[in-house]
Design a protein around this motif. Structure first.
Motif, PDB file in Angstrom:
ATOM      1  N   LEU A   1       0.838  -1.192   0.000  1.00 59.17           N
ATOM      2  CA  LEU A   1       0.000   0.000   0.000  1.00 59.17           C
ATOM      3  C   LEU A   1       0.875   1.244   0.000  1.00 59.17           C
ATOM      4  O   LEU A   1       1.856   1.323   0.743  1.00 59.17           O
ATOM      5  N   THR A   2       0.514   2.211  -0.819  1.00 60.52           N
ATOM      6  CA  THR A   2       1.271   3.455  -0.841  1.00 60.52           C
ATOM      7  C   THR A   2       0.948   4.275   0.401  1.00 60.52           C
ATOM      8  O   THR A   2      -0.072   4.071   1.059  1.00 60.52           O
ATOM      9  N   ARG A   3       1.805   5.231   0.671  1.00 66.90           N
ATOM     10  CA  ARG A   3       1.548   6.104   1.813  1.00 66.90           C
ATOM     11  C   ARG A   3       0.255   6.891   1.629  1.00 66.90           C
ATOM     12  O   ARG A   3      -0.484   7.117   2.588  1.00 66.90           O
ATOM     13  N   ASP A   4      -0.024   7.332   0.394  1.00 63.48           N
ATOM     14  CA  ASP A   4      -1.260   8.076   0.148  1.00 63.48           C
ATOM     15  C   ASP A   4      -2.482   7.199   0.390  1.00 63.48           C
ATOM     16  O   ASP A   4      -3.487   7.665   0.949  1.00 63.48           O
ATOM     17  N   GLU A   5      -2.437   5.937  -0.033  1.00 59.95           N
ATOM     18  CA  GLU A   5      -3.558   5.027   0.215  1.00 59.95           C
ATOM     19  C   GLU A   5      -3.771   4.831   1.703  1.00 59.95           C
ATOM     20  O   GLU A   5      -4.911   4.802   2.184  1.00 59.95           O
ATOM     21  N   ILE A   6      -2.673   4.696   2.439  1.00 56.82           N
ATOM     22  CA  ILE A   6      -2.784   4.516   3.888  1.00 56.82           C
ATOM     23  C   ILE A   6      -3.352   5.764   4.548  1.00 56.82           C
ATOM     24  O   ILE A   6      -4.213   5.686   5.428  1.00 56.82           O
ATOM     25  N   LEU A   7      -2.898   6.937   4.099  1.00 64.80           N
ATOM     26  CA  LEU A   7      -3.425   8.181   4.658  1.00 64.80           C
ATOM     27  C   LEU A   7      -4.928   8.289   4.441  1.00 64.80           C
ATOM     28  O   LEU A   7      -5.677   8.669   5.351  1.00 64.80           O
ATOM     29  N   ARG A   8      -5.380   7.965   3.232  1.00 54.40           N
ATOM     30  CA  ARG A   8      -6.813   8.068   2.949  1.00 54.40           C
ATOM     31  C   ARG A   8      -7.615   7.088   3.792  1.00 54.40           C
ATOM     32  O   ARG A   8      -8.702   7.399   4.268  1.00 54.40           O
ATOM     33  N   ALA A   9      -7.090   5.872   3.963  1.00 53.71           N
ATOM     34  CA  ALA A   9      -7.849   4.831   4.664  1.00 53.71           C
ATOM     35  C   ALA A   9      -7.842   5.024   6.177  1.00 53.71           C
ATOM     36  O   ALA A   9      -8.849   4.766   6.835  1.00 53.71           O
ATOM     37  N   VAL A  10      -6.717   5.459   6.740  1.00 55.90           N
ATOM     38  CA  VAL A  10      -6.563   5.512   8.203  1.00 55.90           C
ATOM     39  C   VAL A  10      -6.820   6.907   8.758  1.00 55.90           C
ATOM     40  O   VAL A  10      -7.388   7.055   9.839  1.00 55.90           O
TER      41      VAL A  10
ATOM     42  N   GLY B   1       8.085  -5.597  16.726  1.00 55.27           N
ATOM     43  CA  GLY B   1       9.242  -6.244  16.121  1.00 55.27           C
ATOM     44  C   GLY B   1       9.500  -5.722  14.715  1.00 55.27           C
ATOM     45  O   GLY B   1       8.565  -5.394  13.982  1.00 55.27           O
ATOM     46  N   GLU B   2      10.760  -5.666  14.346  1.00 54.95           N
ATOM     47  CA  GLU B   2      11.142  -5.113  13.049  1.00 54.95           C
ATOM     48  C   GLU B   2      10.659  -5.961  11.877  1.00 54.95           C
ATOM     49  O   GLU B   2      10.572  -5.476  10.744  1.00 54.95           O
ATOM     50  N   ASP B   3      10.332  -7.223  12.130  1.00 54.76           N
ATOM     51  CA  ASP B   3       9.987  -8.134  11.045  1.00 54.76           C
ATOM     52  C   ASP B   3       8.513  -8.074  10.654  1.00 54.76           C
ATOM     53  O   ASP B   3       8.098  -8.727   9.682  1.00 54.76           O
ATOM     54  N   ILE B   4       7.722  -7.306  11.367  1.00 53.11           N
ATOM     55  CA  ILE B   4       6.272  -7.316  11.135  1.00 53.11           C
ATOM     56  C   ILE B   4       5.904  -6.643   9.816  1.00 53.11           C
ATOM     57  O   ILE B   4       5.147  -7.168   9.006  1.00 53.11           O
ATOM     58  N   ILE B   5       6.401  -5.453   9.576  1.00 48.01           N
ATOM     59  CA  ILE B   5       6.015  -4.655   8.404  1.00 48.01           C
ATOM     60  C   ILE B   5       7.212  -4.534   7.472  1.00 48.01           C
ATOM     61  O   ILE B   5       8.308  -4.162   7.897  1.00 48.01           O
ATOM     62  N   THR B   6       6.985  -4.818   6.213  1.00 51.91           N
ATOM     63  CA  THR B   6       8.036  -4.754   5.201  1.00 51.91           C
ATOM     64  C   THR B   6       7.933  -3.446   4.428  1.00 51.91           C
ATOM     65  O   THR B   6       6.843  -3.049   4.001  1.00 51.91           O
ATOM     66  N   THR B   7       9.059  -2.780   4.244  1.00 54.65           N
ATOM     67  CA  THR B   7       9.112  -1.599   3.390  1.00 54.65           C
ATOM     68  C   THR B   7       9.288  -2.034   1.946  1.00 54.65           C
ATOM     69  O   THR B   7      10.188  -2.807   1.629  1.00 54.65           O
ATOM     70  N   VAL B   8       8.411  -1.559   1.074  1.00 59.99           N
ATOM     71  CA  VAL B   8       8.540  -1.815  -0.358  1.00 59.99           C
ATOM     72  C   VAL B   8       9.089  -0.548  -0.979  1.00 59.99           C
ATOM     73  O   VAL B   8       8.382   0.457  -1.101  1.00 59.99           O
ATOM     74  N   ARG B   9      10.355  -0.602  -1.336  1.00 67.34           N
ATOM     75  CA  ARG B   9      11.053   0.616  -1.777  1.00 67.34           C
ATOM     76  C   ARG B   9      10.358   1.253  -2.971  1.00 67.34           C
ATOM     77  O   ARG B   9       9.998   0.585  -3.936  1.00 67.34           O
ATOM     78  N   GLY B  10      10.128   2.561  -2.863  1.00 69.10           N
ATOM     79  CA  GLY B  10       9.491   3.299  -3.930  1.00 69.10           C
ATOM     80  C   GLY B  10       7.979   3.186  -3.970  1.00 69.10           C
ATOM     81  O   GLY B  10       7.328   3.791  -4.813  1.00 69.10           O
ATOM     82  N   VAL B  11       7.408   2.366  -3.063  1.00 67.94           N
ATOM     83  CA  VAL B  11       5.961   2.169  -3.044  1.00 67.94           C
ATOM     84  C   VAL B  11       5.384   2.545  -1.684  1.00 67.94           C
ATOM     85  O   VAL B  11       4.694   3.538  -1.523  1.00 67.94           O
ATOM     86  N   GLY B  12       5.657   1.703  -0.677  1.00 69.87           N
ATOM     87  CA  GLY B  12       5.079   1.944   0.644  1.00 69.87           C
ATOM     88  C   GLY B  12       5.356   0.789   1.563  1.00 69.87           C
ATOM     89  O   GLY B  12       6.517   0.395   1.735  1.00 69.87           O
ATOM     90  N   TYR B  13       4.316   0.182   2.125  1.00 71.55           N
ATOM     91  CA  TYR B  13       4.485  -0.864   3.138  1.00 71.55           C
ATOM     92  C   TYR B  13       3.517  -2.023   2.896  1.00 71.55           C
ATOM     93  O   TYR B  13       2.459  -1.862   2.294  1.00 71.55           O
ATOM     94  N   LYS B  14       3.909  -3.189   3.425  1.00 70.65           N
ATOM     95  CA  LYS B  14       3.030  -4.352   3.368  1.00 70.65           C
ATOM     96  C   LYS B  14       3.312  -5.274   4.522  1.00 70.65           C
ATOM     97  O   LYS B  14       4.379  -5.209   5.165  1.00 70.65           O
ATOM     98  N   ILE B  15       2.367  -6.180   4.782  1.00 70.89           N
ATOM     99  CA  ILE B  15       2.564  -7.299   5.695  1.00 70.89           C
ATOM    100  C   ILE B  15       2.362  -8.557   4.872  1.00 70.89           C
ATOM    101  O   ILE B  15       1.329  -8.719   4.206  1.00 70.89           O
ATOM    102  N   SER B  16       3.322  -9.452   4.911  1.00 69.81           N
ATOM    103  CA  SER B  16       3.242 -10.662   4.088  1.00 69.81           C
ATOM    104  C   SER B  16       2.440 -11.757   4.792  1.00 69.81           C
ATOM    105  O   SER B  16       2.255 -11.727   5.996  1.00 69.81           O
TER     106      SER B  16
END
Length: 222
Positions: free
Chosen positions: A174-183, A207-222
């Protein structure tokens, strides 16, 4: 699993606009062009989080759809928002008397509709929400609790909503803008750095392993 919105709207352009927008901000979406198509298409599918019904429909109108939904054991408590014509006051009255939770007058702004959807969902009775599990992480929307490896973790309201959003869409970046709109809602005027700071706080608590940074996009949880 993401909350699902089901819309019955015979105008294809409106229906597809709703599909695009609500999927963009994190909802699953199913759309139908008539009441007959709704009841034929839903079958044994679990009830959505909310229905959006146009009142003026070919064949079965929105009020009749609502009456049938309210008569069904599985859908009796599912929130319903009507879409109504600006001059159709009697339709709005009939819809509310039949058990609608809210109505939005056409033509409407998509941001207004999303705000109404969020408000109705917040006050929906019996809205428990499915527990979201990712590995040893559990997010319980009903209790507003988070546990990791069985241990309760205290989060702020926005931290919880961000985590719930990511967990509801596993593997999706999810991009940061998508997260901003949703949350933070549509009218939030902050910077995307706000998202980064909340992700940092979640990593510190979970924990650092919970959320993954997707470079140039945003964040995800696998």
């Amino acid at each position: 699993m993401a909350d699902t919105i089901v819309a019955v709207e015979d105008d294809e352009s409106i229906r597809e606009m709703l599909r695009y927008y609500f999927q963009t901000v994190g909802y699953a979406f199913r759309g139908y062009d008539s009441g007959e198509a709704l009841f034929a298409g839903e079958g044994d599918a679990p009830p959505p989080a909310l229905y959006i019904l146009d009142i003026m429909l070919p064949g079965m109108d929105g009020v009749e759809i609502l009456r049938r939904l309210r008569a069904g054991a599985a859908t009796a408590q599912t929130p319903v928002i009507f879409l109504t014509a600006r001059t159709a006051e009697m339709d709005r009255v009939a819809g509310l008397e039949a058990g609608a939770d809210d109505y939005v007058v056409k033509p409407f702004g998509i941001m207004e509709l999303q705000a109404r959807v969020k408000a109705v969902l917040r006050r929906a009775p019996g809205r428990t929400g499915q527990i979201l599990r990712r590995g040893d992480l559990e997010v319980d929307p009903a209790a507003h609790e988070v546990r990791r490896a069985g241990e309760k973790v205290e989060l702020t309201y926005k931290e919880f909503e961000l985590l719930r959003l990511l967990c509801s869409r596993p593997g999706v970046a999810l991009t940061r803008d998508e997260i901003l709109r949703a949350v933070w809602d549509y009218d939030y005027t902050g910077e995307t750095r706000t998202v980064d700071m909340h992700v940092k706080a979640l990593r510190q608590k979970l924990g650092e392993d919970i959320i993954t940074t997707v470079r140039g996009v945003g964040y995800k949880i696998s």
